[in-house]
Design a protein around this motif. Structure first.
Motif, PDB file in Angstrom:
ATOM      1  N   LEU A   1      -2.990  -4.626 -10.886  1.00  0.00           N
ATOM      2  CA  LEU A   1      -3.882  -4.696  -9.738  1.00  0.00           C
ATOM      3  C   LEU A   1      -4.565  -3.585  -9.304  1.00  0.00           C
ATOM      4  CD1 LEU A   1      -1.369  -7.178  -7.620  1.00  0.00           C
ATOM      5  CD2 LEU A   1      -3.330  -7.997  -9.062  1.00  0.00           C
ATOM      6  N   TYR A   2      -4.642  -2.679 -10.321  1.00  0.00           N
ATOM      7  CA  TYR A   2      -5.396  -1.461  -9.899  1.00  0.00           C
ATOM      8  C   TYR A   2      -6.899  -1.561 -10.721  1.00  0.00           C
ATOM      9  CZ  TYR A   2      -7.047   3.255 -10.092  1.00  0.00           C
ATOM     10  OH  TYR A   2      -7.826   4.202  -9.721  1.00  0.00           O
TER      11      TYR A   2
ATOM     12  N   SER B   1       0.723  -1.401   0.020  1.00  0.00           N
ATOM     13  CA  SER B   1      -0.145   0.024   0.172  1.00  0.00           C
ATOM     14  C   SER B   1       1.040   1.435   0.061  1.00  0.00           C
ATOM     15  CB  SER B   1      -0.972  -0.078   1.098  1.00  0.00           C
ATOM     16  OG  SER B   1      -1.871  -1.160   1.203  1.00  0.00           O
ATOM     17  N   TYR B   2       1.935   1.488   0.570  1.00  0.00           N
ATOM     18  CA  TYR B   2       3.145   2.475   0.632  1.00  0.00           C
ATOM     19  C   TYR B   2       4.374   2.112  -0.218  1.00  0.00           C
ATOM     20  CZ  TYR B   2      -0.574   3.843   3.792  1.00  0.00           C
ATOM     21  OH  TYR B   2      -1.640   4.391   4.125  1.00  0.00           O
ATOM     22  N   PHE B   3       4.097   1.401  -1.063  1.00  0.00           N
ATOM     23  CA  PHE B   3       5.326   0.925  -1.874  1.00  0.00           C
ATOM     24  C   PHE B   3       5.319   1.485  -3.102  1.00  0.00           C
ATOM     25  CE2 PHE B   3       7.565  -1.899  -4.765  1.00  0.00           C
ATOM     26  CZ  PHE B   3       8.798  -2.260  -4.223  1.00  0.00           C
ATOM     27  N   ASN B   4       6.382   2.817  -3.388  1.00  0.00           N
ATOM     28  CA  ASN B   4       6.355   3.291  -4.533  1.00  0.00           C
ATOM     29  C   ASN B   4       5.237   4.265  -4.913  1.00  0.00           C
ATOM     30  OD1 ASN B   4       9.025   1.951  -4.705  1.00  0.00           O
ATOM     31  ND2 ASN B   4       8.676   0.826  -6.693  1.00  0.00           N
ATOM     32  N   LEU B   5       5.055   5.184  -4.038  1.00  0.00           N
ATOM     33  CA  LEU B   5       4.000   6.239  -4.357  1.00  0.00           C
ATOM     34  C   LEU B   5       4.602   7.661  -4.476  1.00  0.00           C
ATOM     35  CD1 LEU B   5       1.654   5.655  -1.177  1.00  0.00           C
ATOM     36  CD2 LEU B   5       1.784   4.195  -3.417  1.00  0.00           C
ATOM     37  N   ASP B   6       3.970   8.499  -5.368  1.00  0.00           N
ATOM     38  CA  ASP B   6       3.998   9.671  -5.773  1.00  0.00           C
ATOM     39  C   ASP B   6       3.939  10.605  -4.733  1.00  0.00           C
ATOM     40  OD1 ASP B   6       1.506  10.212  -6.099  1.00  0.00           O
ATOM     41  OD2 ASP B   6       1.623  10.185  -8.220  1.00  0.00           O
ATOM     42  N   ASP B   7       4.214  11.905  -4.693  1.00  0.00           N
ATOM     43  CA  ASP B   7       3.800  12.963  -3.521  1.00  0.00           C
ATOM     44  C   ASP B   7       2.293  13.165  -3.196  1.00  0.00           C
ATOM     45  OD1 ASP B   7       6.519  13.475  -3.092  1.00  0.00           O
ATOM     46  OD2 ASP B   7       6.461  15.366  -4.280  1.00  0.00           O
ATOM     47  N   ALA B   8       1.872  13.108  -4.351  1.00  0.00           N
ATOM     48  CA  ALA B   8       0.249  13.171  -4.378  1.00  0.00           C
ATOM     49  C   ALA B   8      -0.256  12.015  -3.570  1.00  0.00           C
ATOM     50  CB  ALA B   8      -0.530  13.416  -5.503  1.00  0.00           C
ATOM     51  N   GLN B   9      -0.185  10.875  -3.775  1.00  0.00           N
ATOM     52  CA  GLN B   9      -0.696   9.685  -2.971  1.00  0.00           C
ATOM     53  C   GLN B   9      -0.171   9.633  -1.683  1.00  0.00           C
ATOM     54  OE1 GLN B   9       1.008   6.922  -5.976  1.00  0.00           O
ATOM     55  NE2 GLN B   9      -0.920   6.133  -6.652  1.00  0.00           N
ATOM     56  N   MET B  10       1.200   9.847  -1.416  1.00  0.00           N
ATOM     57  CA  MET B  10       1.796   9.723  -0.101  1.00  0.00           C
ATOM     58  C   MET B  10       1.224  11.017   0.720  1.00  0.00           C
ATOM     59  SD  MET B  10       3.703   7.555   1.265  1.00  0.00           S
ATOM     60  CE  MET B  10       4.885   7.042   2.402  1.00  0.00           C
ATOM     61  N   GLY B  11       0.846  12.092   0.075  1.00  0.00           N
ATOM     62  CA  GLY B  11       0.349  13.165   0.987  1.00  0.00           C
ATOM     63  C   GLY B  11      -0.937  12.939   1.434  1.00  0.00           C
TER      64      GLY B  11
ATOM     65  N   TYR C   1      -7.426  -6.173   1.174  1.00  0.00           N
ATOM     66  CA  TYR C   1      -6.567  -7.339   1.151  1.00  0.00           C
ATOM     67  C   TYR C   1      -7.460  -8.244   1.747  1.00  0.00           C
ATOM     68  CZ  TYR C   1      -2.794 -10.144   2.785  1.00  0.00           C
ATOM     69  OH  TYR C   1      -1.892 -11.435   3.045  1.00  0.00           O
ATOM     70  N   VAL C   2      -7.555  -9.403   1.204  1.00  0.00           N
ATOM     71  CA  VAL C   2      -8.522 -10.441   1.421  1.00  0.00           C
ATOM     72  C   VAL C   2      -7.743 -11.843   1.464  1.00  0.00           C
ATOM     73  CG1 VAL C   2     -10.500 -11.559   0.052  1.00  0.00           C
ATOM     74  CG2 VAL C   2      -9.889  -9.451  -0.665  1.00  0.00           C
ATOM     75  N   ILE C   3      -8.434 -12.355   2.609  1.00  0.00           N
ATOM     76  CA  ILE C   3      -8.063 -13.699   2.899  1.00  0.00           C
ATOM     77  C   ILE C   3      -9.188 -14.580   2.804  1.00  0.00           C
ATOM     78  CG2 ILE C   3      -7.072 -15.166   4.793  1.00  0.00           C
ATOM     79  CD1 ILE C   3      -5.645 -12.590   5.966  1.00  0.00           C
ATOM     80  N   LEU C   4      -8.890 -15.725   2.084  1.00  0.00           N
ATOM     81  CA  LEU C   4     -10.085 -16.791   1.899  1.00  0.00           C
ATOM     82  C   LEU C   4      -9.678 -17.948   2.772  1.00  0.00           C
ATOM     83  CD1 LEU C   4     -10.022 -16.054  -1.790  1.00  0.00           C
ATOM     84  CD2 LEU C   4     -11.753 -15.272  -0.449  1.00  0.00           C
TER      85      LEU C   4
ATOM     86  N   VAL D   1      -5.521  -6.112  -4.080  1.00  0.00           N
ATOM     87  CA  VAL D   1      -5.777  -5.042  -5.164  1.00  0.00           C
ATOM     88  C   VAL D   1      -5.989  -3.407  -4.656  1.00  0.00           C
ATOM     89  CG1 VAL D   1      -6.685  -6.707  -6.672  1.00  0.00           C
ATOM     90  CG2 VAL D   1      -8.216  -5.377  -5.245  1.00  0.00           C
ATOM     91  N   LEU D   2      -5.779  -2.663  -5.515  1.00  0.00           N
ATOM     92  CA  LEU D   2      -6.117  -1.327  -5.295  1.00  0.00           C
ATOM     93  C   LEU D   2      -7.166  -0.813  -5.856  1.00  0.00           C
ATOM     94  CD1 LEU D   2      -4.988   1.233  -3.817  1.00  0.00           C
ATOM     95  CD2 LEU D   2      -3.780   1.951  -6.050  1.00  0.00           C
ATOM     96  N   VAL D   3      -8.252  -0.275  -5.276  1.00  0.00           N
ATOM     97  CA  VAL D   3      -9.294   0.297  -5.911  1.00  0.00           C
ATOM     98  C   VAL D   3      -9.318   1.926  -5.738  1.00  0.00           C
ATOM     99  CG1 VAL D   3     -10.576  -1.570  -5.310  1.00  0.00           C
ATOM    100  CG2 VAL D   3     -10.663   0.124  -3.796  1.00  0.00           C
ATOM    101  N   GLY D   4     -10.115   2.421  -6.855  1.00  0.00           N
ATOM    102  CA  GLY D   4      -9.915   3.904  -6.957  1.00  0.00           C
ATOM    103  C   GLY D   4     -11.058   4.741  -6.767  1.00  0.00           C
TER     104      GLY D   4
END
Length: 361
Positions: A289-290, A253-263, A356-359, A315-318
């Motif tokens: 995975l977006y 979730s916090y791997f390789n974000l840009d300034d806008a996302q991290m902000g 994050y889904v666990i089945l 997955v990441l949802v928008g």
């Protein structure tokens, strides 16, 4: 008699002037290194520590004792810290002369040893032990054929091997949990220790990386900036590591974000750092995975379970909204996977949120 007294007084005055001039000459010479802003001072401290220098002297007309007391709070401490300081004030010149005394960290000695072949002092047991651990990890990193793959290996290693907190028996105020040693040798660290370990492993494997000191969740916090193919990205390994510790769960979730996302969740003094505007290596985009919407998520789940039956996926949802992403609206996951039960965890700020889904099958 009067003449002799006048000559004696003249000699005393001459001596005082001579001593005063000598001291003032020293002060004038020292003004060649004049520092009047915290940003400039932090830069000079960092440069001195990178060279292993244990003292830094300068003069100032603006910086106060309060500024000096707060130095280590805004300084990442990777190469060392300011342990004490001395101030002498010359009121006639309206200057203060400051000498900072520094403790050099184990990271400095390990990098010098592994990158430049310099010997670590035999009495520095922590640096010697930290070097052993780094040498055992390095072959895994050298197998990777790109900086991105090295970075991901380091991220995943730290998430698996390090637990959040202070090493057993350590006091919080002087804990190795703030250091790479705590993370890599003792296996337990807080955010500064994670960030130091990330930088140390990146440095020795050739990936450009620095630390950021800022705030998150209303507290002081540390994480990293990594440069890949010229672009900068934020990486917060601490926030990708679960609590309580679960070596099987690795988040991005916090791997390789840009300034806008991290902000959305982190704050930092942006004038102190280059802009992070990288997009290519953001994990969920790079790995397809977006999902922009819950409808796209349904299609993505169908693809995921066509050829595999993973026990967990992310997955990441928008367009995340709590009332939209309910278990009732996610029934398609059971249909595609054949699972009996589902545990859903959400990470990150809406609308860009990791599911994050666990089945259980």
């Amino acid at each position: 008699m009067k003449k002799r007294w006048i000559m004696s007084l003249a000699l005393v005055l001459l001596l005082l002037v001579s001593v005063g001039c000598s001291r003032m000459d020293g002060w004038i010479d020292s003004q060649k290194n004049e520092i009047n802003s915290l940003k400039e001072l932090e830069t000079q401290i960092e440069e001195a520590l990178k060279k292993g220098e244990k003292e830094l002297s300068f003069v100032t007309t603006e910086l106060s004792q309060e500024d000096l007391r707060e130095l280590n709070q805004s300084h990442d401490g990777f190469y060392g810290t300011v342990s004490s300081y001395e101030i002498r004030t010359m009121r006639i010149l309206r200057h203060s002369q400051v000498t900072l005394h520094c403790d050099i960290s184990e990271n400095f000695y390990v990098e010098r040893a592994m990158l430049d072949g310099e010997a670590i002092p035999s009495d520095n047991r922590k640096a010697l032990r930290l070097k052993e651990v780094c040498e055992s990890i390095l072959p895994q990193l050298e197998e990777a054929d790109s900086d991105y793959k090295k970075e991901k290996k380091i991220h995943d290693y730290l998430v698996r091997k390090v637990a959040y907190g202070y090493p057993e028996g350590r006091e919080e105020k002087d804990s190795t949990g703030y250091t790479a040693y705590g993370a890599l040798v003792e296996g337990k660290a807080v955010c500064n220790g994670y960030a130091q370990a990330m930088k140390l492993l990146c440095d020795i494997s050739g990936v450009e990386c620095e630390m950021i000191s800022g705030r998150a969740d209303g507290e002081n916090h540390a994480w990293n900036l990594v440069r890949l193919e010229g672009a900068l990205y934020h990486v917060d390994v601490t926030w990708d590591d679960p609590e309580p510790d679960d070596p099987d769960r690795i988040l991005y979730s916090y791997f390789n974000l840009d300034d806008a996302q991290m902000g959305l969740s982190h704050q930092w003094e942006k004038s102190f750092y280059e802009k992070a505007e990288g997009k290519k290596y953001q994990y969920y985009y790079k790995n397809d995975l977006y999902c922009e919407s819950i409808e796209e998520l349904s299609k993505k789940c169908e693809q995921i379970f066509e050829s595999d039956t993973p026990e967990r996926f992310q997955v990441l949802v928008g367009d995340y909204e709590e009332e939209k992403y309910t278990e009732q609206n996610l029934q398609f996951i059971f249909r595609y996977s054949g699972a009996r039960y589902m545990r859903l965890q959400t990470i990150g700020e809406a609308p860009c949120t990791t599911l994050y889904v666990i089945l259980d099958y």
